[in-house]
Design a protein around this motif. Structure first.
Motif, PDB file in Angstrom:
ATOM      1  N   THR A 205       0.923  -1.232   0.079  1.00  0.00           N
ATOM      2  CA  THR A 205       0.111  -0.015  -0.057  1.00  0.00           C
ATOM      3  C   THR A 205       0.853   1.211  -0.012  1.00  0.00           C
ATOM      4  O   THR A 205       1.718   1.500   0.947  1.00  0.00           O
ATOM      5  CB  THR A 205      -0.894  -0.036   1.294  1.00  0.00           C
ATOM      6  OG1 THR A 205      -1.516  -1.260   1.350  1.00  0.00           O
ATOM      7  CG2 THR A 205      -1.900   1.076   1.394  1.00  0.00           C
ATOM      8  N   ARG A 207       2.318   5.038   0.310  1.00  0.00           N
ATOM      9  CA  ARG A 207       2.049   6.148   1.131  1.00  0.00           C
ATOM     10  C   ARG A 207       1.280   7.329   0.324  1.00  0.00           C
ATOM     11  O   ARG A 207       1.403   7.354  -0.978  1.00  0.00           O
ATOM     12  CB  ARG A 207       3.436   6.705   1.491  1.00  0.00           C
ATOM     13  CG  ARG A 207       4.247   6.147   2.515  1.00  0.00           C
ATOM     14  CD  ARG A 207       5.598   6.746   2.865  1.00  0.00           C
ATOM     15  NE  ARG A 207       5.649   8.129   2.885  1.00  0.00           N
ATOM     16  CZ  ARG A 207       6.784   8.837   3.116  1.00  0.00           C
ATOM     17  NH1 ARG A 207       7.837   8.212   3.291  1.00  0.00           N
ATOM     18  NH2 ARG A 207       6.593  10.192   3.358  1.00  0.00           N
ATOM     19  N   GLN A 208       0.492   8.196   0.937  1.00  0.00           N
ATOM     20  CA  GLN A 208      -0.580   9.058   0.268  1.00  0.00           C
ATOM     21  C   GLN A 208      -0.098  10.246   0.150  1.00  0.00           C
ATOM     22  O   GLN A 208      -0.741  11.225  -0.176  1.00  0.00           O
ATOM     23  CB  GLN A 208      -1.822   8.853   1.077  1.00  0.00           C
ATOM     24  CG  GLN A 208      -2.320   7.470   1.230  1.00  0.00           C
ATOM     25  CD  GLN A 208      -2.760   6.784  -0.406  1.00  0.00           C
ATOM     26  OE1 GLN A 208      -3.382   7.602  -1.219  1.00  0.00           O
ATOM     27  NE2 GLN A 208      -2.084   5.629  -0.664  1.00  0.00           N
ATOM     28  N   ASP A 209       1.357  10.553   0.562  1.00  0.00           N
ATOM     29  CA  ASP A 209       1.632  12.006   0.574  1.00  0.00           C
ATOM     30  C   ASP A 209       2.637  12.466  -0.589  1.00  0.00           C
ATOM     31  O   ASP A 209       3.003  13.615  -0.741  1.00  0.00           O
ATOM     32  CB  ASP A 209       2.798  12.290   1.871  1.00  0.00           C
ATOM     33  CG  ASP A 209       3.661  11.225   2.093  1.00  0.00           C
ATOM     34  OD1 ASP A 209       4.010  10.505   1.033  1.00  0.00           O
ATOM     35  OD2 ASP A 209       4.631  11.420   2.868  1.00  0.00           O
ATOM     36  N   ALA A 251       7.685   5.918  -1.240  1.00  0.00           N
ATOM     37  CA  ALA A 251       6.443   5.547  -1.367  1.00  0.00           C
ATOM     38  C   ALA A 251       5.998   4.289  -1.409  1.00  0.00           C
ATOM     39  O   ALA A 251       4.910   3.891  -0.880  1.00  0.00           O
ATOM     40  CB  ALA A 251       5.824   6.395  -2.699  1.00  0.00           C
ATOM     41  N   THR A 252       6.631   3.349  -1.725  1.00  0.00           N
ATOM     42  CA  THR A 252       6.406   2.029  -2.045  1.00  0.00           C
ATOM     43  C   THR A 252       7.186   0.960  -1.268  1.00  0.00           C
ATOM     44  O   THR A 252       6.964  -0.276  -1.267  1.00  0.00           O
ATOM     45  CB  THR A 252       6.340   1.336  -3.439  1.00  0.00           C
ATOM     46  OG1 THR A 252       7.456   1.466  -3.962  1.00  0.00           O
ATOM     47  CG2 THR A 252       5.483   2.528  -4.423  1.00  0.00           C
TER      48      THR A 252
END
Length: 316
Positions: A205, A207-209, A251-252
């Protein structure tokens, strides 16, 4: 008769507790005699209020001292809270002799490890907790691919339903493989379920930033079968390849190439659930020019060959 005491605390997962209790109770029923004596204990011998039930117990930890096996049902994913709230248990566990069997289901491996009972041995826990476990307990050889592990008289299970695999293993050890197979059949489970890692999602999942990076991931999902290099990805992100690698990893947790391969294997898993296409056709459709490379990566990530995966998921 083997005395098994199940520890109950406010963090105990009800389904894990009942799963273990029912499995050994079923073994007694199938054997036609009480091979397992089951008791429940808590820190102070008082009933424990859980979110869905109030659990009565038979005594405090003094009761567990006389048990042949203390079993810790799963205690959820809030590890810090579990360890803080169960200091009395941890102190008690640290004093347990090597001759007394100790077992944990799922996340409760953290309790055994925190008490030093897994040091220099092998263990497993839920796959999602593997990184946290390794960082906290470097002296434990974590084998998260296994559904359950045994090192001397210390037993641990992987996540959720893997607790049932451990209970069946304990039944087999104490009462023989025949009874374990009978219990598995009655519970409608397969005793040979492979490795825990095949249940782990291949794609993390993100990161959303970093919205731009998330857009790039969505673009990759649509184009995974194409030949894509770092320069192409960096151009879409309007940055250098070095910056791309840094942002992608942040992010991943993966490199762009690792993420792309996982995207392709996830697409292949979906295609393998349909019997119409050959393995060669599936390999081509997800971005591989030869079946050998596809098969090697599939087994590396999934723990089984594409053919074995197809046979398993299409089995009636």
């Amino acid at each position: 008769m083997l005395h098994i005491s199940l520890y109950v605390c406010p963090q105990t997962v009800v389904s894990s507790l009942s799963q273990a209790h029912d499995c050994f109770g079923l073994a007694n029923h199938l054997a036609g005699e009480p091979l397992f004596r089951l008791s429940r204990c808590s820190r102070d011998g008082q009933a424990v209020q859980l979110p869905y039930a109030r659990i009565d117990v038979d005594g405090d930890l003094t009761l567990a001292e006389s048990a042949d096996l203390l079993l810790l049902p799963a205690t959820g994913s809030d590890i810090a809270r579990t360890l803080t709230d169960n200091q009395t248990l941890l102190d008690w566990l640290a004093r347990r002799p090597a001759s007394q069997s100790l077992a944990s289901l799922c996340s409760s491996a953290f309790l055994l490890a925190e008490a030093g009972q897994l040091d220099d041995g092998t263990a497993t826990t839920h796959w999602a907790l593997a990184s946290q476990f390794r960082q906290r307990y470097p002296r434990v050889r974590l084998q998260v691919q296994h559904l359950h592990c045994q090192h001397q008289q210390r037993f641990t299970s992987g996540g959720a339903q893997a607790g049932l695999d451990l209970c069946l293993h304990l039944i087999s050890q104490h009462a023989g493989p025949w009874l374990a197979e009978q219990a598995a059949a009655a519970l409608v489970v397969d005793r040979q379920r492979g490795e825990q890692t095949r249940f782990q999602p291949l794609l993390p999942t993100p990161r959303q930033d970093d919205p731009a990076l998330l857009d790039l991931l969505r673009w990759l999902q649509r184009r995974h079968a194409e030949s894509i290099d770092l320069e192409t990805l960096a151009a879409r992100l309007h940055c250098s390849t070095r910056t791309l690698l840094r942002r992608f990893k942040a992010a991943t947790g993966l490199t762009p190439n690792d993420y792309l391969q996982r995207l392709r294997i996830v697409a292949a898993q979906s295609a393998l659930r349909q019997p119409q296409q050959s393995l060669e056709q599936i390999a081509l459709s997800v971005g591989y020019q030869d079946r050998a490379t596809f098969a090697r990566l599939f087994k590396q990530l999934c723990g089984e060959t594409p053919g074995a995966y197809r046979r398993r998921v299409l089995a009636p």
